[in-house]
Design an enzyme around this catalytic site. Structure first.
Site, mmCIF file in Angstrom:
data_model
loop_
_atom_site.group_PDB
_atom_site.id
_atom_site.type_symbol
_atom_site.label_atom_id
_atom_site.label_comp_id
_atom_site.label_asym_id
_atom_site.label_seq_id
_atom_site.Cartn_x
_atom_site.Cartn_y
_atom_site.Cartn_z
ATOM 1 N N LYS A 48 0.834 -1.209 0.000
ATOM 2 C CA LYS A 48 0.000 0.000 0.000
ATOM 3 C C LYS A 48 0.866 1.255 0.000
ATOM 4 O O LYS A 48 0.612 2.204 -0.756
ATOM 5 C CB LYS A 48 -0.921 0.001 1.224
ATOM 6 N N CYS A 85 -0.505 0.876 6.173
ATOM 7 C CA CYS A 85 -0.887 0.094 7.357
ATOM 8 C C CYS A 85 -1.660 -1.146 6.933
ATOM 9 O O CYS A 85 -2.370 -1.135 5.933
ATOM 10 C CB CYS A 85 -1.807 0.901 8.270
ATOM 11 N N ASP A 86 -1.549 -2.173 7.734
ATOM 12 C CA ASP A 86 -2.407 -3.333 7.557
ATOM 13 C C ASP A 86 -2.470 -4.091 8.878
ATOM 14 O O ASP A 86 -1.566 -3.971 9.714
ATOM 15 C CB ASP A 86 -1.921 -4.269 6.452
ATOM 16 N N GLN A 87 -3.535 -4.843 9.044
ATOM 17 C CA GLN A 87 -3.702 -5.642 10.259
ATOM 18 C C GLN A 87 -4.236 -7.013 9.870
ATOM 19 O O GLN A 87 -5.152 -7.118 9.053
ATOM 20 C CB GLN A 87 -4.678 -4.950 11.209
#
Length: 199
Positions: A59, A75-77
Site C-alpha cells: 500500500k 498500514c495493515d492488520q
C-alpha cells in the site's frame, strides 16, 4: 515541517489517531488487491505478521509512486487464531460465526506500519497484541451484534475495543494503538527521525 505526509488508507479510525496526535497529512487509497497479494504468501508459509507487513508495504509503495516526494504511511492488520486467518466479516452471520470461534480463546492481532517515499521503503514495523475473549453465549453475541450493527463489519475481528466491543474481552496483552490498527508510538518516533514531524 515541509515534508508532505500521506496516509495510504481511508480508514476513519487511523485518520483519527493521526489527527488526534496533531499530525498534518492527506489520505489516498492504494490500488492493490489485498486477497490476491496475500493468497500466495499464506500458501508459501508466510506468517500473519509477515502478511500484514507485506500488505502495508504494498500500500505504501503504491501510493508513494503516485505522490512524488511525499512520505507515505501504509498500514495493515491481520488476525489469526491458531493457524486460521480471519478477514473482515462480509455480513452479520459471518460476524456471529467469528465471535463464536473467538469465544473463550486468545487470538492475535498483527498491526504493521510502513513508511515509503518515491516507491522505496524507508522503514517497517509490526506490533502484536494477544486478545483473550471471555466465554460468550449465543444470546450475548446476538445482542452485541444487534447493538453495534454494521460497525461489526468494519473490523477484522467484528469488534472495536474503543466501543462496546471491549465487553467481549477477559484479557488483553498489547498496546492500544496496535489493537486499533496503527502502532502509533513507533510510527511517531520514526517520523521524528525522518524529520517529518517536529521533535
Amino acid at each position: 515541517m515541509t515534508v508532505k505526509l500521506v496516509l495510504a488508507s481511508k480508514s476513519p479510525f487511523r485518520s483519527a489517531l493521526l489527527k488526534n496526535a496533531g499530525i498534518e497529512f492527506s489520505t489516498a487509497s492504494a490500488d492493490i488487491d489485498e486477497r490476491a497479494v496475500e493468497a500466495p504468501l499464506y500458501e508459501s508459509g508466510a506468517t500473519p505478521e509477515d502478511v500484514a507487513q507485506i500488505l502495508a508495504e504494498a500500500k505504501a509503495i503504491d501510493v508513494s509512486e503516485k505522490n512524488p516526494g511525499a512520505v507515505v504511511i501504509g498500514c495493515d492488520q491481520t488476525l489469526s487464531l491458531g493457524d486460521e486467518i480471519f478477514h473482515k466479516p462480509h455480513d452479520m452471520e459471518a460476524a456471529r460465526r467469528q465471535l463464536q470461534k473467538f469465544s473463550g480463546k486468545t487470538h492475535q492481532l498483527n498491526s504493521a506500519v510502513v513508511l515509503a517515499r518515491d516507491g522505496k521503503t524507508l522503514w517497517r514495523h509490526v506490533s502484536i497484541a494477544h486478545m483473550t475473549m471471555r466465554d460468550l453465549d449465543a444470546g450475548f453475541i446476538g445482542r452485541y451484534l444487534g447493538r453495534v450493527g454494521d460497525i461489526a463489519l468494519s473490523s477484522v475481528g467484528a469488534y472495536q475495543v474503543e466501543g462496546p466491543g471491549i465487553q467481549l474481552f477477559e484479557k488483553i496483552d498489547g498496546d492500544y494503538f496496535t489493537i486499533v490498527g496503527l502502532p502509533l508510538l513507533p510510527l511517531l518516533a520514526e517520523l521524528r527521525r525522518e524529520k517529518c514531524i517536529d521533535g
